[in-house]
Design a protein around this motif. Structure first.
Motif, PDB file in Angstrom:
ATOM      1  N   SER A  12       0.827  -1.214   0.000  1.00 25.81           N
ATOM      2  CA  SER A  12       0.000   0.000   0.000  1.00 25.81           C
ATOM      3  C   SER A  12       0.858   1.260   0.000  1.00 25.81           C
ATOM      4  N   HIS A  15       1.907   2.866  -3.362  1.00 26.97           N
ATOM      5  CA  HIS A  15       0.883   3.422  -4.252  1.00 26.97           C
ATOM      6  C   HIS A  15       0.128   4.542  -3.550  1.00 26.97           C
ATOM      7  N   LYS A  16      -0.372   5.470  -4.332  1.00 23.79           N
ATOM      8  CA  LYS A  16      -1.170   6.558  -3.756  1.00 23.79           C
ATOM      9  C   LYS A  16      -2.455   5.986  -3.175  1.00 23.79           C
ATOM     10  N   THR A  17      -2.776   6.417  -1.950  1.00 27.13           N
ATOM     11  CA  THR A  17      -3.983   5.923  -1.274  1.00 27.13           C
ATOM     12  C   THR A  17      -5.225   6.152  -2.137  1.00 27.13           C
ATOM     13  N   LYS A  19      -5.657   5.788  -5.045  1.00 21.80           N
ATOM     14  CA  LYS A  19      -5.787   4.799  -6.111  1.00 21.80           C
ATOM     15  C   LYS A  19      -6.522   3.540  -5.621  1.00 21.80           C
ATOM     16  N   TRP A  20      -6.167   3.068  -4.405  1.00 21.86           N
ATOM     17  CA  TRP A  20      -6.738   1.795  -3.957  1.00 21.86           C
ATOM     18  C   TRP A  20      -7.818   1.913  -2.886  1.00 21.86           C
ATOM     19  N   GLN A  23     -11.438   1.674  -4.099  1.00 27.23           N
ATOM     20  CA  GLN A  23     -11.750   0.302  -4.531  1.00 27.23           C
ATOM     21  C   GLN A  23     -12.013  -0.595  -3.325  1.00 27.23           C
ATOM     22  N   THR A  69      -5.209  -2.760  -9.439  1.00 32.39           N
ATOM     23  CA  THR A  69      -4.028  -1.895  -9.450  1.00 32.39           C
ATOM     24  C   THR A  69      -2.791  -2.776  -9.515  1.00 32.39           C
TER      25      THR A  69
END
Length: 199
Positions: A12, A15-17, A19-20, A23, A69
């Motif tokens: 996590s 990746h940019k928060t 982004k996920w 979801q 992602t």
């Protein structure tokens, strides 16, 4: 008997928060309302309560959502048992299902999905299946994960209908589901549901 899913997002921090996180929230929201049925805590950890028959499908659905992602995955432990204390927030509720879920999560190590109940025989056979299923599920690429997620959202539709929902050709959908081992994953979910009567 209820199922408690305890999980966290792998990679996590890479990746940019933004982004996920949407979801994850959307996937958890499919199975109930926050904070009674699910909560996200410590940034990338979550807990979800669901009827035991829905637990494995929910775990696969959350995995497919996150794996849209690239280079992301999720670790999920399913605890099956009673809920003896019902709070307004899931993270404050308690009972054997919560204890099993926590113990199972602590022991995940290299596995990404496992379950624990009061029955050792049930756990042994199901966890072996989950390990085998993970050989294909852990390598789902984003496009494959998206097809799996959509197929789980629309269990009654044909491949042609799935193709039109996703704006792809039927042959692309068919290949993605074969690559994903989707038939086998569905059979595992059905087997899990049929074996719950043992508990």
């Amino acid at each position: 008997m209820v199922a408690i899913l305890t999980g966290d997002i792998k990679n996590s921090s890479a990746h940019k928060t933004a982004k996920w996180l949407p979801q994850l929230k959307e996937a958890l929201g499919k199975y109930g309302n926050e904070p009674k049925a699910w909560e996200i805590y410590r940034g990338d950890s979550f807990q979800l309560e669901t009827p035991s028959e829905n637990a494995l499908e929910a775990a696969v659905y959350i995995k497919a959502s996150i794996k849209q992602t690239r280079d992301m995955d999720v670790r999920i432990a399913i605890g099956l048992g009673e809920k003896t204390y019902d709070a307004q927030k899931i993270t404050e509720s308690n009972g054997p299902a919560f204890v099993f879920s926590g113990e199972c999560f602590e022991n995940l190590k290299k596995q990404t999905m496992a379950l624990k109940s009061a029955s050792e025989d049930f756990d042994t056979s199901m966890n072996l299946m989950l390990q085998l299923a993970s050989l294909s599920m852990n390598s789902w690429l984003p496009a494959t994960a998206r097809v799996v997620k959509t197929a789980l959202e629309h269990p009654k539709v044909s491949q042609n209908e799935l193709a039109s929902i996703l704006g792809k050709s039927q042959s692309t959908i068919s290949e993605a589901l074969i690559r994903a081992g989707f038939d086998e994953v569905q059979k595992m979910i059905q087997f899990y549901q049929s074996q719950l009567t043992q508990l």
